[in-house]
Write an enzyme that holds these catalytic residues in place. Structure first.
Site, PDB file in Angstrom:
ATOM      1  N   ARG A 208      58.962  33.282  27.315  1.00 39.43           N
ATOM      2  CA  ARG A 208      58.800  34.739  27.399  1.00 39.43           C
ATOM      3  C   ARG A 208      57.959  35.067  28.622  1.00 39.43           C
ATOM      4  NH1 ARG A 208      53.364  34.669  26.117  1.00 39.43           N
ATOM      5  NH2 ARG A 208      52.831  33.112  24.561  1.00 39.43           N
TER       6      ARG A 208
ATOM      7  N   VAL B 129      51.211  37.270  29.207  1.00 39.42           N
ATOM      8  CA  VAL B 129      50.214  38.320  29.463  1.00 39.42           C
ATOM      9  C   VAL B 129      49.781  38.272  30.935  1.00 39.42           C
ATOM     10  CG1 VAL B 129      47.868  39.087  28.894  1.00 39.42           C
ATOM     11  CG2 VAL B 129      49.365  38.226  27.081  1.00 39.42           C
TER      12      VAL B 129
END
Ligand code: ADP
Length: 449
Positions: free
Chosen positions: A291, A294
């Protein structure tokens, strides 16, 4: 290209995706719980749908609520952000079964990398160097003790389904093995419904170095260098930088190529991060995150690319806008995580923001969903923003960070800002001389905030 996408997330990352979509001329749909009706991502999106009550399982994690929101609004694709459903293979399958596109890797890649034992086996077979350890799962305490003797202590016992720093226990000596083994299993079972564990040699002074990779799903992939995320508290990153102060250009090119080749071989699509521990010039794979991370903005800063835009492009079937030779590092970037937490215990500090002022100027980026009067709900993660700076070199980035932190005003709740002011007064931070244990040791010595 898609006409409309839905963002299955909240907070700064929902805003981040909306920004990329808007620059691409794509309409956006925000989803929100009743607790987030006044949230910035709802205000900023073209449309919004309330998908349930505050508790995430009934809203941000609810498959039917999110799929229905797509059907009602005509969104063609879903960006999951990070956390929530971003690494949920079952969700990806259901999205595809409904004729929608998941902006991220395939369900199969998420499944393989989500199980740490399978991930390690896969990476080893693809030529990626791994931490020495057990060959797969360790079923009994006797087996664990025998391995501890063979490998030599300290060792770390890890839940194969673990994540977010949970399900990991260190055994410093044989005497610790029983409790470490039992606790890691129990945590794996309680948090992830899977009590399988494996064992690794515990590295005592490594840095956390992660390689950003990006694939087009058709056998082409690149790497975008590393991020050093060694400054961690309880295995959670708080300060990240790129490039890594301890990594040479030769090391970067070599490990980057190993990673890009590995993901190319499996036809990986979209953004991924291959995490390593780095000690004495050697890289040891620990896990892959399938993914957007952050800390992706530090990579964006030094390469001048928009990773979310690239994610949306490849998900729609287009090519990436760059190849390996186009990617050149420009300067140095640092990100600090702004959490609504009270020091010294980092206890959550939700509440109303009475005053908010974001820093600006050259080389300063703030990704945050805060605004004056916003009420931070108590139900979600405590991350309320990220301050990212970019300079021509590391010293300039550090000076800029110091300047930007001085301009930042967040009143009404406690935040981790004082932590970063204090860190910037430390010599080791300026020399880049820190490993994954530095912050915990340093925090133990701090007496007043
Ligand atoms: P999670 O999925 O919970 O984030 P990781 O496997 O990525 O777990 O590990 C998180 C952190 O735990 C690492 O960044 C590092 O600080 C520490 N860690 C993990 N494996 C080891 C190891 N073999 N030796 C020393 N520290 C480790």
């Amino acid at each position: 290209m898609f006409n409309k996408i839905l963002i299955a997330n909240r907070g700064e990352i929902a805003l981040r995706v909306i920004r990329a979509a808007r620059e691409m001329g794509i309409a956006t749909v925000a989803v929100h719980s009743t607790a987030d009706a006044d949230a910035m991502h709802v205000r900023m999106a073209d449309e919004s749908v309330c998908i349930g009550p505050p508790a995430s399982p009934q809203s941000y994690l609810s498959f039917p609520a999110i799929i229905s929101a797509c059907e009602i609004t005509g969104a063609e694709a879903i960006h999951p952000g990070y956390g929530f459903l971003s690494e949920n293979a079952q969700f990806v399958q259901i999205v595809e079964d409904h004729g929608l596109t998941f902006i991220g890797p395939t369900a199969e890649h998420i499944r393989v990398m989500g199980d740490k034992i399978t991930a390690k086996d896969t990476m080893k077979a693809l030529g990626v160097p791994c931490v020495p350890g057990s060959d797969g799962g360790v079923a009994t305490l006797d087996e664990a003790k025998a391995l501890g003797e063979d490998m030599g202590y300290p060792v770390i016992i890890k839940a194969t389904a673990g994540g977010g720093g949970r399900g990991m226990k260190v055994a410093q000596t044989a005497a610790d093995m029983e409790s470490a083994f039992m606790t890691a299993r129990a945590e794996g079972k309680a948090a992830f419904g899977n009590d399988e564990v494996y064992i690794e040699k515990y590295l005592t002074t490594p840095r956390h170095i992660e390689i950003q990779v990006f694939g087009d799903g058709k056998g082409r992939a690149v790497h975008l260098g590393e991020r050093d995320c060694s400054l961690q508290r309880r295995h959670q990153k708080v300060f990240e930088e790129a490039p890594g102060p301890a990594i040479s250009a030769e090391e970067r090119a070599a490990i980057g190529k190993v990673c890009a080749d590995a993901v190319a071989k499996i036809n990986y699509i979209g953004a991924g991060t291959i995490e390593f521990l780095y000690e004495n010039g050697e890289f040891y794979f620990i896990e892959m995150n399938t993914r957007l991370q952050v800390e992706h903005p530090v990579t964006e800063a030094i390469f001048g690319v928009d990773l979310v835009r690239e994610q949306i492009r490849v998900a729609s079937g287009l090519d990436m806008t760059f190849q390996q030779d186009d990617l050149e590092i420009n300067g140095h970037s640092i990100e600090v995580r702004l959490n609504a937490e009270k020091l010294p215990n980092f206890s959550p500090s939700p509440g109303r923001i009475t005053q908010y002022h974001a820093p600006g100027g050259l080389g300063v980026r703030i990704d945050s969903a805060l605004y004056d009067g916003y009420r931070i709900p108590p139900y979600y993660d405590s991350l309320i923003g990220k301050l990212i700076v970019h300079g021509r070199d590391r010293a300039e980035a550090l000076a800029r960070l110091n300047r930007a932190l001085g301009e930042l005003i967040i009143d009404g709740v406690d935040t981790t800002v004082p932590l970063f002011h204090a860190l910037l007064a430390e010599k080791d931070i300026h020399t880049g001389d820190y490993n994954i244990h530095w912050l915990e040791h340093w925090l133990e010595q701090q007496t007043d905030w």
